[in-house]
Design a protein around this motif. Structure first.
Motif, PDB file in Angstrom:
ATOM      1  N   ALA A 184       0.987  -1.697   0.135  1.00 51.75           N
ATOM      2  CA  ALA A 184      -0.155   0.077   0.097  1.00 51.75           C
ATOM      3  C   ALA A 184       0.821   1.015  -0.174  1.00 51.75           C
ATOM      4  O   ALA A 184       0.353   2.085  -0.871  1.00 51.75           O
ATOM      5  CB  ALA A 184      -0.998   0.469   0.958  1.00 51.75           C
ATOM      6  N   LEU A 185       2.282   1.080   0.362  1.00 51.86           N
ATOM      7  CA  LEU A 185       2.553   2.263   1.092  1.00 51.86           C
ATOM      8  C   LEU A 185       3.432   2.902  -0.858  1.00 51.86           C
ATOM      9  O   LEU A 185       3.635   4.271  -1.009  1.00 51.86           O
ATOM     10  CB  LEU A 185       3.469   2.661   2.119  1.00 51.86           C
ATOM     11  N   ARG A 186       4.072   1.329  -0.682  1.00 48.14           N
ATOM     12  CA  ARG A 186       4.737   2.090  -2.210  1.00 48.14           C
ATOM     13  C   ARG A 186       3.645   2.170  -3.424  1.00 48.14           C
ATOM     14  O   ARG A 186       3.609   3.548  -4.398  1.00 48.14           O
ATOM     15  CB  ARG A 186       4.758   0.883  -2.718  1.00 48.14           C
ATOM     16  N   SER A 187       2.070   2.102  -3.288  1.00 52.54           N
ATOM     17  CA  SER A 187       1.123   2.147  -3.688  1.00 52.54           C
ATOM     18  C   SER A 187       0.283   3.080  -3.860  1.00 52.54           C
ATOM     19  O   SER A 187       0.144   4.292  -5.681  1.00 52.54           O
ATOM     20  CB  SER A 187       0.028   1.455  -4.020  1.00 52.54           C
ATOM     21  N   LEU A 188       0.616   4.171  -3.456  1.00 49.82           N
ATOM     22  CA  LEU A 188      -0.684   5.334  -3.076  1.00 49.82           C
ATOM     23  C   LEU A 188       1.040   6.658  -3.059  1.00 49.82           C
ATOM     24  O   LEU A 188      -0.172   7.347  -4.018  1.00 49.82           O
ATOM     25  CB  LEU A 188      -0.224   5.282  -1.269  1.00 49.82           C
ATOM     26  N   PRO A 189       1.608   7.027  -3.750  1.00 51.13           N
ATOM     27  CA  PRO A 189       2.389   8.045  -4.188  1.00 51.13           C
ATOM     28  C   PRO A 189       1.730   7.694  -5.314  1.00 51.13           C
ATOM     29  O   PRO A 189       1.461   8.810  -6.187  1.00 51.13           O
ATOM     30  CB  PRO A 189       3.662   7.590  -3.823  1.00 51.13           C
ATOM     31  N   TRP A 190       1.960   6.775  -6.183  1.00 56.37           N
ATOM     32  CA  TRP A 190       1.341   6.574  -7.555  1.00 56.37           C
ATOM     33  C   TRP A 190       0.208   6.740  -8.288  1.00 56.37           C
ATOM     34  O   TRP A 190      -0.073   7.213  -8.648  1.00 56.37           O
ATOM     35  CB  TRP A 190       2.267   5.315  -7.826  1.00 56.37           C
ATOM     36  N   ILE A 191      -0.373   6.288  -7.210  1.00 57.33           N
ATOM     37  CA  ILE A 191      -2.203   5.982  -6.952  1.00 57.33           C
ATOM     38  C   ILE A 191      -2.293   7.716  -7.097  1.00 57.33           C
ATOM     39  O   ILE A 191      -3.800   8.252  -7.102  1.00 57.33           O
ATOM     40  CB  ILE A 191      -2.630   5.858  -6.147  1.00 57.33           C
ATOM     41  N   SER A 192      -1.880   8.790  -6.132  1.00 57.82           N
ATOM     42  CA  SER A 192      -1.700  10.401  -5.919  1.00 57.82           C
ATOM     43  C   SER A 192      -1.974  11.088  -6.709  1.00 57.82           C
ATOM     44  O   SER A 192      -2.302  12.163  -7.626  1.00 57.82           O
ATOM     45  CB  SER A 192      -0.776  10.556  -4.200  1.00 57.82           C
ATOM     46  N   VAL A 193      -0.543  11.476  -7.942  1.00 60.46           N
ATOM     47  CA  VAL A 193      -0.913  11.143  -9.498  1.00 60.46           C
ATOM     48  C   VAL A 193      -1.762  12.014  -9.913  1.00 60.46           C
ATOM     49  O   VAL A 193      -1.865  12.918 -10.443  1.00 60.46           O
ATOM     50  CB  VAL A 193       0.896  11.030 -10.195  1.00 60.46           C
ATOM     51  N   PRO A 194      -2.371  10.826 -10.267  1.00 65.30           N
ATOM     52  CA  PRO A 194      -3.719  11.675 -11.034  1.00 65.30           C
ATOM     53  C   PRO A 194      -5.103  11.757 -10.042  1.00 65.30           C
ATOM     54  O   PRO A 194      -5.475  12.622 -11.026  1.00 65.30           O
ATOM     55  CB  PRO A 194      -4.338  10.428 -11.978  1.00 65.30           C
ATOM     56  N   THR A 195      -4.699  11.263  -9.877  1.00 65.98           N
ATOM     57  CA  THR A 195      -5.959  12.091  -7.950  1.00 65.98           C
ATOM     58  C   THR A 195      -5.972  13.777  -8.312  1.00 65.98           C
ATOM     59  O   THR A 195      -6.571  14.570  -7.663  1.00 65.98           O
ATOM     60  CB  THR A 195      -5.809  11.713  -6.927  1.00 65.98           C
ATOM     61  N   VAL A 196      -4.122  14.060  -7.877  1.00 65.11           N
ATOM     62  CA  VAL A 196      -4.474  15.390  -7.483  1.00 65.11           C
ATOM     63  C   VAL A 196      -4.445  16.358  -8.815  1.00 65.11           C
ATOM     64  O   VAL A 196      -4.986  17.294  -8.423  1.00 65.11           O
ATOM     65  CB  VAL A 196      -2.002  15.510  -7.850  1.00 65.11           C
ATOM     66  N   GLY A 209      -5.877   0.859  -8.521  1.00 63.38           N
ATOM     67  CA  GLY A 209      -6.235   1.321  -7.151  1.00 63.38           C
ATOM     68  C   GLY A 209      -7.277   2.916  -7.326  1.00 63.38           C
ATOM     69  O   GLY A 209      -8.129   3.347  -7.039  1.00 63.38           O
ATOM     70  N   PHE A 210      -6.794   3.711  -8.430  1.00 70.87           N
ATOM     71  CA  PHE A 210      -7.265   4.696  -9.341  1.00 70.87           C
ATOM     72  C   PHE A 210      -8.559   5.197  -9.968  1.00 70.87           C
ATOM     73  O   PHE A 210      -9.073   5.110  -9.640  1.00 70.87           O
ATOM     74  CB  PHE A 210      -6.247   5.808 -10.046  1.00 70.87           C
ATOM     75  N   MET A 211      -8.312   3.375 -10.649  1.00 70.98           N
ATOM     76  CA  MET A 211      -9.596   3.037 -11.505  1.00 70.98           C
ATOM     77  C   MET A 211     -10.961   3.123 -10.808  1.00 70.98           C
ATOM     78  O   MET A 211     -11.834   3.249 -10.678  1.00 70.98           O
ATOM     79  CB  MET A 211      -9.723   1.653 -12.041  1.00 70.98           C
ATOM     80  N   GLN A 212     -10.858   2.753  -9.586  1.00 70.33           N
ATOM     81  CA  GLN A 212     -11.763   2.307  -8.520  1.00 70.33           C
ATOM     82  C   GLN A 212     -11.978   3.386  -7.585  1.00 70.33           C
ATOM     83  O   GLN A 212     -12.605   3.513  -7.060  1.00 70.33           O
ATOM     84  CB  GLN A 212     -11.624   0.617  -7.561  1.00 70.33           C
ATOM     85  N   SER A 213     -11.289   3.755  -7.375  1.00 71.82           N
ATOM     86  CA  SER A 213     -11.869   5.873  -7.270  1.00 71.82           C
ATOM     87  C   SER A 213     -11.670   6.714  -7.679  1.00 71.82           C
ATOM     88  O   SER A 213     -12.791   7.611  -7.100  1.00 71.82           O
ATOM     89  CB  SER A 213     -10.188   6.161  -6.099  1.00 71.82           C
ATOM     90  N   LEU A 214     -12.300   6.274  -9.249  1.00 73.89           N
ATOM     91  CA  LEU A 214     -12.414   7.412 -10.345  1.00 73.89           C
ATOM     92  C   LEU A 214     -13.981   7.868  -9.627  1.00 73.89           C
ATOM     93  O   LEU A 214     -13.812   8.913  -9.778  1.00 73.89           O
ATOM     94  CB  LEU A 214     -11.918   7.230 -11.668  1.00 73.89           C
ATOM     95  N   PRO A 215     -14.994   6.736  -9.566  1.00 76.95           N
ATOM     96  CA  PRO A 215     -15.603   7.809  -9.315  1.00 76.95           C
ATOM     97  C   PRO A 215     -16.206   8.148  -8.423  1.00 76.95           C
ATOM     98  O   PRO A 215     -16.942   9.520  -8.602  1.00 76.95           O
ATOM     99  CB  PRO A 215     -16.440   6.576  -9.139  1.00 76.95           C
ATOM    100  N   TYR A 216     -15.097   8.815  -7.575  1.00 78.24           N
ATOM    101  CA  TYR A 216     -15.515   9.526  -6.073  1.00 78.24           C
ATOM    102  C   TYR A 216     -14.991  11.280  -6.919  1.00 78.24           C
ATOM    103  O   TYR A 216     -15.884  11.984  -6.931  1.00 78.24           O
ATOM    104  CB  TYR A 216     -14.144   9.064  -5.661  1.00 78.24           C
ATOM    105  N   HIS A 217     -14.018  10.665  -7.899  1.00 80.97           N
ATOM    106  CA  HIS A 217     -13.730  11.588  -8.158  1.00 80.97           C
ATOM    107  C   HIS A 217     -14.194  12.809  -9.140  1.00 80.97           C
ATOM    108  O   HIS A 217     -14.164  14.287  -9.698  1.00 80.97           O
ATOM    109  CB  HIS A 217     -12.094  11.703  -8.174  1.00 80.97           C
ATOM    110  N   ILE A 218     -14.816  11.652 -10.505  1.00 77.98           N
ATOM    111  CA  ILE A 218     -15.640  12.813 -11.340  1.00 77.98           C
ATOM    112  C   ILE A 218     -17.633  13.027 -10.492  1.00 77.98           C
ATOM    113  O   ILE A 218     -17.874  13.969 -11.873  1.00 77.98           O
ATOM    114  CB  ILE A 218     -16.046  11.060 -12.462  1.00 77.98           C
ATOM    115  N   TYR A 219     -17.607  12.744  -9.171  1.00 79.85           N
ATOM    116  CA  TYR A 219     -19.260  12.786  -8.947  1.00 79.85           C
ATOM    117  C   TYR A 219     -19.259  14.685  -9.620  1.00 79.85           C
ATOM    118  O   TYR A 219     -20.351  15.212  -9.857  1.00 79.85           O
ATOM    119  CB  TYR A 219     -19.324  12.208  -8.243  1.00 79.85           C
TER     120      TYR A 219
END
Length: 275
Positions: A80-92, A173-183
Motif C-alpha cells: 500500500a505504501l508503495r502504491s499510494l504515491p503513484w495513485i496520488s498523481v492522477p488524483t492530484v 487503485g486509481f480506477m476504483q477511486s475514479l467515480p468519487y472524483h468524477i461525481y
C-alpha cells in the motif's frame, strides 16, 4: 479539496514554507501543495483507521487460517505504501481541476436550489452513483485482459486484514477511486459534504476488509459488508459491489456470504480445531 488547501496555506504553507512572493493561486504551487496534502491525507487515513480496525475490530484468529500468508500484514502495508504515491498523481490532477473551479462543488448551503434537502439527496446520489460505477469498473478489472496485470495483486490476500484495503496496483487503485472524483464534475455537491464523503469511502474500504462479518439481519443481503467482500477475495467472481448488493443482483454476480451460512473462514478454523 480547496478547503484543505486554503487551510494549509493559511496556517502552514504561506507563513512557514513558501517564499512570501509566491502567490497562493499560482498553479505550480497549488500542484505541489496538493501532491503533499493528498499523500499525507491518504497515509493518515490508511494508517490511522487501518491500525484502529486491525487492533480493535479484526479477529486475529483469522491469522491462523491456512490461506493467511506469512508476514502478510507487513506485506499488505508495504504494498500500500508503495502504491499510494503513484495513485496520488492522477488524483492530484483531478483535485487541481476542482481547485481551479472546473467542478460543480459549491461553498454555501444557499447555493443549492434545494437547500439542506439538496445536500442530503446529493449524499444518497453520491453513494448510489459511485456504487454503480465501481461495480462495473471492478468487474471489468476481473476480465482476463486486465486481471493478471492490474487486479491480481489485491487478490493475493485471500484472508484480508484492514491493511489490505489500500494494497492495490496503482492503476487498479486509481480506477476504483475514479467515480468519487468524477461525481463532483457531473453533479452539484457541497464542499464540506464532499470532504466528509471522501473520508467515509476510505473508512468503508477499510471496513470491508476487517473480517468482522456482523450485519443487522434485515440488511445482510442489502449492504455489501466484510462478509460479502471476504467471499469476493476467496471466490473471485462474486460480490463486486462497494456499499450495496444491488448491482451484483442485477449483474448476476451476487453470492450469499458463506459466513452467513456457517461455511466461512471462522467456521473453517473451528472445524480444523475440532479435528
Amino acid at each position: 479539496m480547496d478547503l484543505v488547501l486554503d487551510a494549509a496555506d493559511r496556517h502552514l504553507l504561506t507563513p512557514y514554507v513558501y517564499p512570501a512572493g509566491w502567490p497562493e493561486s499560482e498553479p505550480c504551487r497549488q500542484l505541489l501543495s496538493l501532491f503533499v496534502i493528498t499523500n499525507l491525507g491518504a497515509l493518515t487515513l490508511y494508517l490511522l483507521f487501518g491500525t484502529l480496525s486491525y487492533f480493535f475490530i479484526f479477529d486475529h484468529k483469522l491469522k491462523k487460517h491456512p490461506q493467511f500468508l506469512e508476514n502478510q500484514v507487513q506485506r499488505e502495508i508495504t504494498y500500500a505504501l508503495r502504491s499510494l504515491p503513484w495513485i496520488s498523481v492522477p488524483t492530484v490532477a483531478l483535485f487541481f481541476a476542482e481547485v481551479r473551479g472546473y467542478s460543480k462543488l459549491y461553498d454555501n448551503i444557499e447555493d443549492s436550489p434545494y437547500g439542506w434537502m439538496g445536500v442530503f439527496l446529493s449524499m444518497l446520489s453520491f453513494l448510489f452513483f459511485t456504487d454503480m460505477a465501481i461495480y462495473w469498473i471492478h468487474r471489468g478489472l476481473h476480465h482476463k485482459l486486465f486481471y493478471k496485470r492490474f487486479h491480481k495483486p489485491h487478490h493475493l490476500w485471500k484472508i484480508a486484514t484492514p491493511f489490505a484495503s489500500h494494497a492495490f496496483h496503482p492503476v487498479d487503485g486509481f480506477m476504483q477511486s475514479l467515480p468519487y472524483h468524477i461525481y463532483p464534475f457531473l453533479f452539484p455537491l457541497h464542499k464540506v459534504t464532499y470532504l466528509g464523503l471522501y473520508i467515509f469511502v476510505n473508512v468503508w474500504t477499510i471496513s470491508i476488509h476487517d473480517g468482522d462479518y456482523r450485519v443487522p439481519r434485515l440488511l445482510q443481503h442489502i449492504i455489501n459488508g466484510s462478509a460479502h467482500h471476504t467471499d469476493h477475495h476467496l471466490y473471485f467472481d462474486y460480490n463486486y459491489g462497494q456499499y450495496f448488493t444491488l448491482w451484483d443482483k442485477i449483474g448476476g454476480s451476487y453470492k450469499s456470504p458463506t459466513s452467513f451460512e456457517g461455511k466461512g473462514p471462522h467456521d473453517y478454523l473451528r472445524k480444523l480445531q475440532e479435528k
